[in-house]
Design a protein around this motif. Structure first.
Motif, PDB file in Angstrom:
ATOM      1  N   TRP A 102     -11.277   9.290   9.879  1.00 15.58           N
ATOM      2  CA  TRP A 102     -11.036   7.590   9.572  1.00 15.58           C
ATOM      3  C   TRP A 102     -12.401   7.088   9.918  1.00 15.58           C
ATOM      4  O   TRP A 102     -13.127   6.263   9.007  1.00 15.58           O
ATOM      5  CB  TRP A 102     -10.054   6.928  10.225  1.00 15.58           C
ATOM      6  CG  TRP A 102      -8.568   7.143   9.560  1.00 15.58           C
ATOM      7  CD1 TRP A 102      -7.923   7.877   9.951  1.00 15.58           C
ATOM      8  CD2 TRP A 102      -8.407   6.597   8.364  1.00 15.58           C
ATOM      9  NE1 TRP A 102      -6.701   7.779   9.322  1.00 15.58           N
ATOM     10  CE2 TRP A 102      -6.998   7.175   8.048  1.00 15.58           C
ATOM     11  CE3 TRP A 102      -8.986   6.032   7.286  1.00 15.58           C
ATOM     12  CZ2 TRP A 102      -6.102   7.026   6.911  1.00 15.58           C
ATOM     13  CZ3 TRP A 102      -8.178   5.615   6.309  1.00 15.58           C
ATOM     14  CH2 TRP A 102      -6.830   6.115   6.237  1.00 15.58           C
ATOM     15  N   MET A 185      -9.939  -2.401  13.329  1.00 16.26           N
ATOM     16  CA  MET A 185      -9.009  -1.567  12.391  1.00 16.26           C
ATOM     17  C   MET A 185      -7.651  -1.017  12.801  1.00 16.26           C
ATOM     18  O   MET A 185      -6.788  -1.002  12.174  1.00 16.26           O
ATOM     19  CB  MET A 185      -9.749  -0.720  11.393  1.00 16.26           C
ATOM     20  CG  MET A 185     -10.882  -1.307  10.515  1.00 16.26           C
ATOM     21  SD  MET A 185     -11.937  -0.083   9.721  1.00 16.26           S
ATOM     22  CE  MET A 185     -13.184  -1.079   8.740  1.00 16.26           C
ATOM     23  N   PRO A 196      -4.501   1.861   7.309  1.00 14.11           N
ATOM     24  CA  PRO A 196      -4.999   1.167   6.417  1.00 14.11           C
ATOM     25  C   PRO A 196      -4.981  -0.488   6.185  1.00 14.11           C
ATOM     26  O   PRO A 196      -5.587  -1.075   5.722  1.00 14.11           O
ATOM     27  CB  PRO A 196      -4.434   1.937   5.053  1.00 14.11           C
ATOM     28  CG  PRO A 196      -4.053   3.283   5.744  1.00 14.11           C
ATOM     29  CD  PRO A 196      -3.864   2.935   7.129  1.00 14.11           C
ATOM     30  N   VAL A 199      -7.741  -1.837   7.935  1.00 14.49           N
ATOM     31  CA  VAL A 199      -8.919  -1.838   7.070  1.00 14.49           C
ATOM     32  C   VAL A 199      -9.070  -3.243   6.100  1.00 14.49           C
ATOM     33  O   VAL A 199      -9.829  -3.498   5.812  1.00 14.49           O
ATOM     34  CB  VAL A 199      -8.977  -0.375   6.025  1.00 14.49           C
ATOM     35  CG1 VAL A 199     -10.027  -0.679   4.958  1.00 14.49           C
ATOM     36  CG2 VAL A 199      -9.225   0.738   6.927  1.00 14.49           C
ATOM     37  N   TRP A 200      -7.821  -3.141   5.458  1.00 21.46           N
ATOM     38  CA  TRP A 200      -7.553  -4.479   4.796  1.00 21.46           C
ATOM     39  C   TRP A 200      -7.721  -5.858   5.411  1.00 21.46           C
ATOM     40  O   TRP A 200      -8.435  -6.560   4.896  1.00 21.46           O
ATOM     41  CB  TRP A 200      -6.167  -4.451   3.764  1.00 21.46           C
ATOM     42  CG  TRP A 200      -5.651  -5.762   3.582  1.00 21.46           C
ATOM     43  CD1 TRP A 200      -5.001  -6.889   4.164  1.00 21.46           C
ATOM     44  CD2 TRP A 200      -6.131  -6.582   2.404  1.00 21.46           C
ATOM     45  NE1 TRP A 200      -4.922  -8.061   3.614  1.00 21.46           N
ATOM     46  CE2 TRP A 200      -5.547  -8.022   2.455  1.00 21.46           C
ATOM     47  CE3 TRP A 200      -6.762  -6.299   1.383  1.00 21.46           C
ATOM     48  CZ2 TRP A 200      -5.852  -8.612   1.319  1.00 21.46           C
ATOM     49  CZ3 TRP A 200      -7.016  -7.025   0.129  1.00 21.46           C
ATOM     50  CH2 TRP A 200      -6.498  -8.172   0.461  1.00 21.46           C
ATOM     51  N   SER A 206      -8.765  -4.704  -1.668  1.00 20.81           N
ATOM     52  CA  SER A 206      -8.179  -3.498  -2.028  1.00 20.81           C
ATOM     53  C   SER A 206      -8.882  -2.514  -2.438  1.00 20.81           C
ATOM     54  O   SER A 206      -8.466  -1.214  -2.002  1.00 20.81           O
ATOM     55  CB  SER A 206      -6.864  -3.775  -2.958  1.00 20.81           C
ATOM     56  OG  SER A 206      -7.423  -3.998  -4.280  1.00 20.81           O
ATOM     57  N   VAL A 209     -10.067  -0.324   0.692  1.00 16.89           N
ATOM     58  CA  VAL A 209      -8.868   0.369   1.386  1.00 16.89           C
ATOM     59  C   VAL A 209      -8.859   1.592   0.741  1.00 16.89           C
ATOM     60  O   VAL A 209      -8.364   2.552   1.359  1.00 16.89           O
ATOM     61  CB  VAL A 209      -7.642  -0.451   1.400  1.00 16.89           C
ATOM     62  CG1 VAL A 209      -6.323   0.340   1.965  1.00 16.89           C
ATOM     63  CG2 VAL A 209      -7.605  -1.964   2.020  1.00 16.89           C
ATOM     64  N   GLN A 210      -8.792   1.533  -0.687  1.00 22.13           N
ATOM     65  CA  GLN A 210      -8.489   2.649  -1.497  1.00 22.13           C
ATOM     66  C   GLN A 210      -9.837   3.827  -1.404  1.00 22.13           C
ATOM     67  O   GLN A 210      -9.471   5.015  -1.042  1.00 22.13           O
ATOM     68  CB  GLN A 210      -8.450   2.303  -3.064  1.00 22.13           C
ATOM     69  CG  GLN A 210      -8.394   3.655  -3.905  1.00 22.13           C
ATOM     70  CD  GLN A 210      -8.137   3.349  -5.357  1.00 22.13           C
ATOM     71  OE1 GLN A 210      -8.968   2.384  -5.749  1.00 22.13           O
ATOM     72  NE2 GLN A 210      -7.749   4.288  -6.159  1.00 22.13           N
TER      73      GLN A 210
END
Length: 378
Positions: A102, A185, A196, A199-200, A206, A209-210
């Protein structure tokens, strides 16, 4: 007194971290963890890899790497810098509990955005590509935007943290930068399902995040960082032809330009992934017919169109590598699903670069020539 308590808490936290299973890294036990000692000082990121200005030997190494099909980044880095980055990610994992891949994914995403916007995102660290604005690091209402005091930064709501235990939250420290971002995060939790969300919360985007999720999946799958080699999309030894068709006018679907390179070959010729990446899209497009889209670690979207079919097991979310067959040359497209034969069989190959909120196409022809020449020399 605060700093003494902080260092003690760090030692306790480090002692409480369980040994990670060898399978988690994908490489077996990490050699870097053997260098760590359970003290606050162990958090200081001071890699032994030192770099001098580029010499003739270094430049020769870069040229050789490029000739072997590697990207400019991979050519310039060498194994030493990859090792330094991995050491940084392993240390962040040890302190935060967030798996190394990550950290690698966040750092690589930051690197791709900085490459797309170099003037707005000056390099801060030596190994990490993390960029944090002054006001976000120190806090928007902090009168001292150069503040490095962890206490006052926290008071004003900044994200800057003292990761290495030296008493300062420095934007120039690789460890402080990455530790601060990963700590923010992971506030929702360090698990695969919760990270995630953090992260958002940081990017409020978005797409970010993806992308970071995709990068993490690739790093986790292979267990190492040097994943920037490429292959020509068609196998050597088959008959094909192509030229630079970038910007040519298109004759179907309204006024538009050609965003890619057409490689003409016989119907059914294998089409291969040009990169390490993850399948982002697969299916029908009225312009491209049966098409596949693959996202790589440079945040480039590789577009393969007009296929006659897909490799049977290919699916969205699947990880692929250079030279892996993903489909076959065809003449599909320019109509409803199944339309074919409106033009000679060929592969349309395009590349799009993600700038954070939008993607833009660029001419893949020079890269195709380089990959082709590299494979011919092998």
């Amino acid at each position: 007194m605060k700093l003494i308590l902080h260092a003690t808490a760090v030692a306790v936290a480090l002692l409480s971290v369980p040994a990670l299973p060898a399978a988690q890294s994908g490489q077996g036990a990490s050699p870097y963890r053997l260098l760590l000692t359970i003290t606050p000082e162990a958090r200081t990121f001071a890699p032994t890899h030192q770099y001098a200005p580029a010499s003739a030997a270094v430049l020769q190494k870069e040229r050789a790497a490029k000739a072997d099909g590697k990207t400019m980044e991979a050519a310039a880095l060498g194994n030493e810098a990859y090792d330094a980055r991995r050491e940084l990610y392993d240390r962040v994992e040890l302190v935060t509990g967030v798996p190394w891949y990550w950290s690698a994914a966040v750092d690589q995403y930051e690197r791709t955005i900085s490459k797309a916007k170099p003037k707005a995102r000056a390099a801060l660290g030596q190994y990490s590509a993390v960029f944090v604005e002054h006001e976000r690091w120190a806090g928007g209402l902090n009168p001292d935007q150069e503040d490095i005091s962890p206490l006052s930064i926290r008071l004003f709501g900044g994200i800057g943290r003292d990761g290495d235990g030296d008493g300062a939250a420095a934007r120039s420290s690789d460890f402080d930068l990455l530790y601060s971002l990963i700590s923010f995060m992971s506030s929702y939790g360090p698990t695969e399902s919760r990270f995630p969300a953090g992260v958002w919360e940081y990017y409020r985007n978005s797409r970010a995040v993806q992308r970071i999720g995709q990068f993490a999946a690739i790093y986790s799958h292979y267990g190492h960082l040097d994943l920037f080699q490429h292959a020509f999309p068609l196998p050597q030894g088959v008959s094909y032809s192509y030229r630079d068709t970038w910007g040519d006018r298109r004759g179907w679907g309204g006024r538009r330009i050609h965003e890619g390179t057409d490689i003409f070959a016989g119907h059914g010729t294998p089409v291969r992934s040009t990169c390490y990446g993850i399948v982002e899209s697969k299916g029908w497009n009225k312009y491209g017919g049966w098409r596949v889209g693959i996202r790589d670690l440079n945040n480039h979207y590789h577009y393969y169109a007009h296929l006659s079919g897909f490799q049977k097991s290919l699916a969205a979310g699947q990880i692929v590598e250079p030279g892996q067959v993903i489909g076959w040359v065809g003449s599909s497209g320019y109509g409803k699903p199944g339309t074919s034969g409106k033009f000679p069989p060929h592969l349309h190959y395009g590349i799009y670069s993600d700038r954070g909120l939008v993607e833009w196409a660029f001419d893949p022809y020079p890269m195709l020539k380089r990959w082709e020449q590299s494979e011919r020399k092998r």
